[in-house]
Design an enzyme around this catalytic site. Structure first.
Site, mmCIF file in Angstrom:
data_model
loop_
_atom_site.group_PDB
_atom_site.id
_atom_site.type_symbol
_atom_site.label_atom_id
_atom_site.label_comp_id
_atom_site.label_asym_id
_atom_site.label_seq_id
_atom_site.Cartn_x
_atom_site.Cartn_y
_atom_site.Cartn_z
ATOM 1 N N HIS A 117 0.839 -1.193 0.000
ATOM 2 C CA HIS A 117 0.000 0.000 0.000
ATOM 3 C C HIS A 117 0.885 1.259 0.000
ATOM 4 C CE1 HIS A 117 -3.242 -2.546 2.252
ATOM 5 N NE2 HIS A 117 -3.293 -2.738 0.947
ATOM 6 N N PRO A 118 1.856 1.377 -0.889
ATOM 7 C CA PRO A 118 2.779 2.509 -0.826
ATOM 8 C C PRO A 118 2.108 3.830 -1.205
ATOM 9 C CG PRO A 118 3.135 1.262 -2.839
ATOM 10 C CD PRO A 118 2.147 0.478 -2.024
#
Length: 536
Positions: A473-474
């Protein structure tokens, strides 16, 4: 070659980019070019919910990035699957519909991002949504994004849910409703047992519009900037290099890695870094590619006494054939789901105001997860995964070379603070507490990861170093704000460059507590509104 002239050019057809292009083209007033480096979303396994394991390391639809070695994780490389296809990562992700905590967005507003508090973004979540539960104060119907409950669940899912309640976690029927904390069943971006990606949501009907041009296999290589204004995009196609001009604006939606990389290639970024790669500095912007952060997780796994897990499916040809028949004939069975049914949002410390841990409860347990694929345990097993939602560590995205086709350099800096360590250790303890509850007793044979012998803190730390991974989930590499290290303002306009915006998860000032697909779509919806208002 001349790629034509358009009112708006959108680079990247991912979660946000599809929403931007779909909304900007819907009233027919403006011509829109949407560029996507990957192919159309015709690969069949994209659309089967459990088929995402077939896209996890498929280079035809996946960028398959790798991070640089992580110092606190035994110098291991963090594999980063990202969608390279219409729909972007929404075409290959786990399909959990989660918005984050309302206070996350209020925090954005507190750091100067006007118009991004929860009350301001909620209408965009609702407008995007077509929730099968119906409309209420928190949910919408009639939007392009289908949101549904699981059509099929194993008996193990209820046992996991009940065990969490027995462990003291309150039941929560809606993580995206009045409160986030508690344990409940995830909603998904699935419709009638088919993945509902951003491409399905926003482009399925839009493809028919004469004012929308969708170019696949079109890799944006540079934003053209003249006299301080973005005027077009250079992009590579199988037929050669093309240039399209934008009469009004360019919206960069290449994702947390692609957007900063494109800005850097265009001369926007840290001046010394650009000079090292022979790129002319258009504007010295130290924040481009900075502030990368991501959720972090590991696994607690159990051998299961009943053949009710996805491992049983993976390890048995007859079960796979049966599952295929169930899906083909009735759109039901394990292929109609994605194997993640239940989760819990909890606080690692009761003194915290809101959850900082997400406990994902999987109907499978794996041995490895890397660019070679996902390898299941060879027996019936399931897993509980603690995810740290509020990491302190910040990393960077930089160029490895001036070649726009080269992968970027990615550094996370996970587990660099005591807070990051303590949250994960507490998360592991909580998972074990859930695993000990009566509701799971009929299913648990033994703990296999990390195993009962790993009990003291030094051993748990060693386990985290050897198994902890990016939760994929960058965010944050084109951060929104007014400071000298911020890249875009609250209108998503790139500081100092006219006619240029960024719209995707890279603009998040701080990561939200939960999965990032729905927030990215919200960002695309809100960006399209701001662009249309400015164009009037």
């Amino acid at each position: 070659m001349d790629g034509g002239k358009f009112d708006f050019i959108v680079t990247g057809a991912g979660s946000a980019g599809c929403a931007v292009a779909g909304r900007l083209s819907e009233d027919g007033r403006y011509s829109v070019l949407l560029l996507e480096a990957g192919p159309s979303d015709t690969y069949p396994w994209i659309h089967v919910p459990l088929g995402y394991h077939k896209t996890f390391n498929n280079p035809k639809v996946n960028w398959m990035f790798d991070s640089e070695p992580e110092p606190e994780l035994n110098n291991r490389i963090m594999y980063q699957p990202r969608g390279k296809v219409l729909g972007g990562t929404s075409s290959i992700n786990g399909m959990v519909y989660m918005r984050g905590n309302a206070a996350d967005y209020d925090e954005w507003r507190q750091r100067g991002c006007e118009g991004w508090d929860y009350d301001s973004v909620l209408p965009y979540f609702k407008r995007a949504e077509d929730n099968e539960r119906g409309a209420d104060a928190f949910h919408g119907t009639g939007g392009p994004l289908k949101v549904q409950d699981h059509r099929w669940q194993p008996t193990l899912a209820k046992a996991m849910h009940d065990a969490a309640v027995e462990a003291g976690i309150p039941a929560n029927p809606d993580f995206n409703g009045a409160t986030q904390e508690g344990v409940g069943y995830y909603q998904t971006t699935i419709n009638k047992a088919r993945r509902w990606s951003s491409a399905r949501a926003y482009l399925r009907e839009a493809k028919k519009r004469r004012n929308l041009t969708i170019a696949t296999s079109a890799h944006a290589t540079r934003v053209l900037i003249e006299n301080g204004r973005a005027v077009g995009v250079e992009y590579r196609t199988p037929a050669g290099l093309q240039t399209a001009r934008a009469n009004r604006e360019v919206i960069v939606s290449g994702g947390v890695y692609g957007s900063p990389q494109l800005l850097l290639l265009s001369g926007l970024g840290p001046a010394e870094h650009l000079k090292q790669h022979g790129i002319d500095v258009v504007r010295d912007m130290p924040g481009v590619g900075s502030h990368l952060h991501d959720h972090f997780n590991t696994y607690i796994a159990y051998k299961c006494s009943q053949a009710v897990t996805m491992n049983d499916l993976a390890n048995s040809l007859p079960r796979r054939l049966l599952a295929g028949a169930m899906y083909a004939l009735g759109r039901t069975g394990p292929l109609a789901s994605m194997g993640l049914y239940v989760g819990a949002m909890v606080r690692s410390d009761k003194r915290l105001e809101r959850p900082d841990l997400q406990i994902n409860m999987f109907a499978w347990a794996i041995k490895t997860r890397d660019r070679n694929g996902v390898q299941a345990q060879p027996f019936s097993a399931f897993g509980l995964s603690p995810v740290h939602l509020r990491p302190d560590g910040r990393g960077t995205v930089r160029l490895k070379s001036a070649d726009p086709m080269a992968a970027p350099e990615i550094r996370f800096n996970f587990l660099r603070t005591a807070n990051d360590w303590n949250a994960m250790l507490q998360g592991m303890r909580l998972c074990r507490e859930i695993g000990r509850q009566p509701a799971l007793k009929p299913f648990v044979v033994e703990e296999i990861m990390p195993g009962p012998g790993v009990a003291e803190e030094p051993a748990l730390r060693d386990y985290l170093r050897s198994t902890g991974v990016s939760n994929l989930h960058p965010v944050g590499t084109c951060r929104m704000g007014h400071g000298p290290d911020d890249v875009v303002d609250p209108q998503l306009k790139v500081h100092g460059i006219a006619g240029l915006r960024v719209a995707d998860a890279s603009i998040m000032p701080n990561i939200v507590a939960g999965n990032t697909n729905a927030p990215s779509i919200m960002i695309g919806e809100k960006c399209a509104d701001m662009v249309r208002m400015a164009a009037v």
